[in-house]
Design an enzyme around this catalytic site. Structure first.
Site, PDB file in Angstrom:
ATOM      1  N   LYS A  22     -30.793 -17.454  23.922  1.00  0.00           N
ATOM      2  CA  LYS A  22     -29.790 -17.819  24.933  1.00  0.00           C
ATOM      3  C   LYS A  22     -28.907 -18.956  24.435  1.00  0.00           C
ATOM      4  CE  LYS A  22     -30.800 -20.707  28.584  1.00  0.00           C
ATOM      5  NZ  LYS A  22     -29.761 -21.728  28.731  1.00  0.00           N
ATOM      6  N   ASN A  23     -29.551 -20.021  23.943  1.00  0.00           N
ATOM      7  CA  ASN A  23     -28.778 -21.225  23.615  1.00  0.00           C
ATOM      8  C   ASN A  23     -27.978 -21.092  22.327  1.00  0.00           C
ATOM      9  OD1 ASN A  23     -29.658 -22.323  25.951  1.00  0.00           O
ATOM     10  ND2 ASN A  23     -31.161 -23.700  25.026  1.00  0.00           N
ATOM     11  N   CYS A 118     -27.924 -31.935  37.455  1.00  0.00           N
ATOM     12  CA  CYS A 118     -28.633 -30.682  37.698  1.00  0.00           C
ATOM     13  C   CYS A 118     -30.088 -31.028  37.973  1.00  0.00           C
ATOM     14  CB  CYS A 118     -28.485 -29.736  36.520  1.00  0.00           C
ATOM     15  SG  CYS A 118     -29.273 -30.336  35.049  1.00  0.00           S
ATOM     16  N   ARG A 123     -27.211 -35.551  33.045  1.00  0.00           N
ATOM     17  CA  ARG A 123     -26.550 -34.722  32.026  1.00  0.00           C
ATOM     18  C   ARG A 123     -25.039 -34.913  31.969  1.00  0.00           C
ATOM     19  NH1 ARG A 123     -29.406 -28.895  31.853  1.00  0.00           N
ATOM     20  NH2 ARG A 123     -28.755 -28.930  29.696  1.00  0.00           N
ATOM     21  N   ASP A 316     -37.710 -28.067  26.542  1.00  0.00           N
ATOM     22  CA  ASP A 316     -37.694 -26.817  27.325  1.00  0.00           C
ATOM     23  C   ASP A 316     -39.079 -26.176  27.431  1.00  0.00           C
ATOM     24  OD1 ASP A 316     -35.033 -27.122  27.777  1.00  0.00           O
ATOM     25  OD2 ASP A 316     -34.359 -25.548  26.417  1.00  0.00           O
ATOM     26  N   ARG A 408     -31.628 -16.433  34.630  1.00  0.00           N
ATOM     27  CA  ARG A 408     -30.582 -17.024  33.797  1.00  0.00           C
ATOM     28  C   ARG A 408     -30.934 -16.948  32.317  1.00  0.00           C
ATOM     29  NH1 ARG A 408     -29.263 -22.924  35.093  1.00  0.00           N
ATOM     30  NH2 ARG A 408     -28.169 -22.473  33.162  1.00  0.00           N
TER      31      ARG A 408
HETATM   32  C1  UD1 Z   1     -29.367 -28.204  25.511  1.00  0.00           C
HETATM   33  C2  UD1 Z   1     -30.036 -26.942  26.003  1.00  0.00           C
HETATM   34  C3  UD1 Z   1     -31.179 -27.282  26.946  1.00  0.00           C
HETATM   35  C4  UD1 Z   1     -32.140 -28.264  26.297  1.00  0.00           C
HETATM   36  C5  UD1 Z   1     -31.378 -29.486  25.785  1.00  0.00           C
HETATM   37  C6  UD1 Z   1     -32.256 -30.448  25.011  1.00  0.00           C
HETATM   38  C7  UD1 Z   1     -28.259 -25.328  26.027  1.00  0.00           C
HETATM   39  C8  UD1 Z   1     -27.369 -24.462  26.843  1.00  0.00           C
HETATM   40  N1  UD1 Z   1     -29.085 -26.130  26.697  1.00  0.00           N
HETATM   41  O1  UD1 Z   1     -28.755 -28.848  26.622  1.00  0.00           O
HETATM   42  O2  UD1 Z   1     -31.860 -26.069  27.253  1.00  0.00           O
HETATM   43  O3  UD1 Z   1     -33.085 -28.679  27.250  1.00  0.00           O
HETATM   44  O4  UD1 Z   1     -30.324 -29.061  24.901  1.00  0.00           O
HETATM   45  O5  UD1 Z   1     -32.847 -29.818  23.936  1.00  0.00           O
HETATM   46  O6  UD1 Z   1     -28.247 -25.300  24.812  1.00  0.00           O
HETATM   47  N2  UD1 Z   1     -26.391 -36.697  27.153  1.00  0.00           N
HETATM   48  C9  UD1 Z   1     -25.566 -37.740  27.508  1.00  0.00           C
HETATM   49  N3  UD1 Z   1     -24.210 -37.638  27.245  1.00  0.00           N
HETATM   50  C10 UD1 Z   1     -23.674 -36.524  26.668  1.00  0.00           C
HETATM   51  C11 UD1 Z   1     -24.530 -35.459  26.318  1.00  0.00           C
HETATM   52  C12 UD1 Z   1     -25.893 -35.570  26.578  1.00  0.00           C
HETATM   53  O7  UD1 Z   1     -26.006 -38.752  28.032  1.00  0.00           O
HETATM   54  O8  UD1 Z   1     -22.435 -36.480  26.465  1.00  0.00           O
HETATM   55  C13 UD1 Z   1     -27.841 -36.791  27.446  1.00  0.00           C
HETATM   56  C14 UD1 Z   1     -28.251 -35.790  28.532  1.00  0.00           C
HETATM   57  O9  UD1 Z   1     -28.043 -36.299  29.832  1.00  0.00           O
HETATM   58  C15 UD1 Z   1     -29.709 -35.564  28.197  1.00  0.00           C
HETATM   59  C16 UD1 Z   1     -29.773 -35.698  26.667  1.00  0.00           C
HETATM   60  O10 UD1 Z   1     -28.575 -36.394  26.295  1.00  0.00           O
HETATM   61  O11 UD1 Z   1     -30.512 -36.562  28.763  1.00  0.00           O
HETATM   62  C17 UD1 Z   1     -29.866 -34.366  25.930  1.00  0.00           C
HETATM   63  O12 UD1 Z   1     -28.736 -33.613  26.189  1.00  0.00           O
HETATM   64  P1  UD1 Z   1     -28.185 -32.494  25.182  1.00  0.00           P
HETATM   65  O13 UD1 Z   1     -28.923 -32.515  23.894  1.00  0.00           O
HETATM   66  O14 UD1 Z   1     -26.709 -32.621  25.157  1.00  0.00           O
HETATM   67  O15 UD1 Z   1     -28.596 -31.181  25.958  1.00  0.00           O
HETATM   68  P2  UD1 Z   1     -27.665 -29.971  26.380  1.00  0.00           P
HETATM   69  O16 UD1 Z   1     -26.824 -29.568  25.217  1.00  0.00           O
HETATM   70  O17 UD1 Z   1     -27.022 -30.250  27.679  1.00  0.00           O
END
Ligand code: UD1
Length: 434
Positions: A22-23, A118, A123, A316, A408
């Protein structure tokens, strides 16, 4: 309202095949915006998040066809002339913001709804925006939308972003992906330091390289990109889903039997598999990307787990492994370091007889002899999968509500489990939320 009804206690046996990731699929679909020709993707999972990303692309005026039987998706980005991801779709799926990098890179402007919090935490997307700024874009937030556009005065040439060195404060997966996609059509070289190293990022880089991009170091914490003027269409196969593989490994550990999991890549999931082994489960891998889990006579042991960005233990799979640890005698401890709110499922698991106490970002699990079936709800995608696993091992009947979360991200979840011998049925009726 659909729900799963599970009669627990059945032994699982047989072979199951893991679907496309998915990701990886979602990001590669977004990256198809960057090409000047048609993209054909194989091994695309037929799941709700993919359907949402199809809608996002259609909103931009891309032509998309999905052969769900064959898992082949075709995207023709040539007619894209809209640069906006609307709130309705971003609200439904956060990963919709991943079209921002490609749109900004190709058209010099983008408008994307700001995703709210969420079920697993706040996030934010501040790291994505800081990176866009470093590449020469100006960001503003208006009426719940981020508007980014290339700024002539900060290095862009009115349309193209300009390469830059970006130091991420945290190895965010989404920010790394968005910035990698933004940089491939930028003028000059970009370096992303403290980049996320997830295998899906390597897959995205593989896809971009097959379109003609120059990317080095994906999979390490320093990614170097030399911007190109144009990228071509391509054909690409999506890698298998490690989180789905981990979910089936855990189902096998809870209810096997003897199970073979095909298209499960050990090295992508190594720390998870090693923790499963440490708990005493008989798990092994073969060279053809099959992972085998067999019933063991050994006494299982509690373990300590700490989630971290890859190659650390995947957040995850944290709710999923918690189900296993909840029925292993002794004290296991899980520390969640990636999301601040990822223990919402614990109350539901405790309603099934688990004994888990939360202290800040730690969960202290005192293993019980058995879980007992109950009506429970899925708080999010992975928490939902965890509830299903709990139902499989529990005494009696478990009903899992709000399973749209599970839909999803898991393709044919109940069918795959039933093929292994689980007693699980999907029911569509008028029942309300519990
Ligand atoms: C992706 C995955 C999700 C997985 C996560 C961590 C997808 C669609 N989703 O989510 O399943 O759980 O990686 O492995 O690929 N953060 C900030 N600012 C930002 C971006 C992130 O503070 O601009 C924080 C987030 O709030 C969170 C952490 O960084 O606490 C990790 O986020 P991130 O690695 O970006 O996860 P996603 O890409 O959203």
């Amino acid at each position: 309202m659909s729900r799963y009804i599970i009669n627990g206690g059945k032994t699982l046996n047989g072979k199951v095949k893991i679907s496309g990731a998915k990701n990886s699929a979602l990001k590669i679909m977004a990256a198809s915006i960057l090409g000047s020709g048609k993209v054909t993707l194989e091994n695309v999972p037929d799941i709700e998040d993919v359907n949402t990303m199809v809608q996002v692309l259609q909103t931009l005026n891309a032509a998309v066809e999905f052969d769900r039987e064959k898992n082949i998706l075709e995207i023709d980005p040539c007619a894209i002339d809209v640069c906006e991801a609307p709130y309705e779709l971003v609200r439904r799926m956060r990963a919709s913001v991943l079209v921002a990098g490609p749109l900004l890179s190709r058209f010099g402007r983008v408008k994307v709804a700001v995703p709210g919090g969420c079920n697993i935490g706040a996030r934010q997307i501040d790291l994505h925006l800081k990176g866009f700024e470093a590449l020469g874009a100006l960001n503003s937030i208006e009426h719940g939308y981020v508007i980014s556009s290339v700024d002539k005065n900060t290095g862009g040439d009115g349309q193209r972003l300009s390469g830059a060195t970006i130091n991420l404060d945290f190895p965010s997966r989404g920010a790394t992906e968005n910035l990698m996609m933004a940089a491939v059509l930028a003028k000059g070289d970009t370096i992303i330091n403290n980049a996320a190293r997830e295998t899906e990022i390597t897959d995205l880089a593989g896809f971009l390289v097959s379109m003609g991009a120059d990317i080095y170091g994906a999979g390490t914490d320093c990614i170097k990109i030399r911007g190109k003027k144009e990228l071509a269409g391509t054909k690409y196969r999506i890698m298998p889903d490690s989180i789905e593989a981990g979910t089936f490994i855990t189902a096998a550990a809870l209810c096997g039997g003897s199970i073979e999991i095909a298209d499960a890549i050990w090295k992508n999931l190594e720390i998870f598999c090693l923790k499963i082994k440490e708990a005493g489960i008989d798990i092994s891998s073969a060279s053809d990307n099959t992972i085998k889990v067999k019933k063991t006579a050994k006494k299982l042991k509690p373990v300590y787990i700490s989630t971290l960005p890859y190659p650390g233990f995947p957040t995850d799979l944290q709710p999923v492994i918690a189900v296993l640890l909840s029925v292993i005698p002794g004290i296991s401890i899980i520390t969640e370091n990636v999301f601040e709110n990822r223990f919402m499922y614990v109350e539901e698991l405790n309603r099934m007889g688990a004994n888990i106490k939360i202290d800040g970002h730690h969960a202290v699990i005192n293993g019980v002899e058995k879980l007992s079936g109950a009506p429970v709800k899925a708080f999010d995608l992975r928490a939902g999968a965890a509830m299903v696993l709990a139902g499989l091992v529990a005494d009696g009947t478990t009903e899992v509500y709000d399973i749209y979360h599970i839909k999803r991200g898991y393709e044919k979840f109940e069918k795959k489990l039933a093929s292994l011998g689980a007693d699980i049925n999907l029911v569509n009726d008028e029942y309300k939320h519990v």
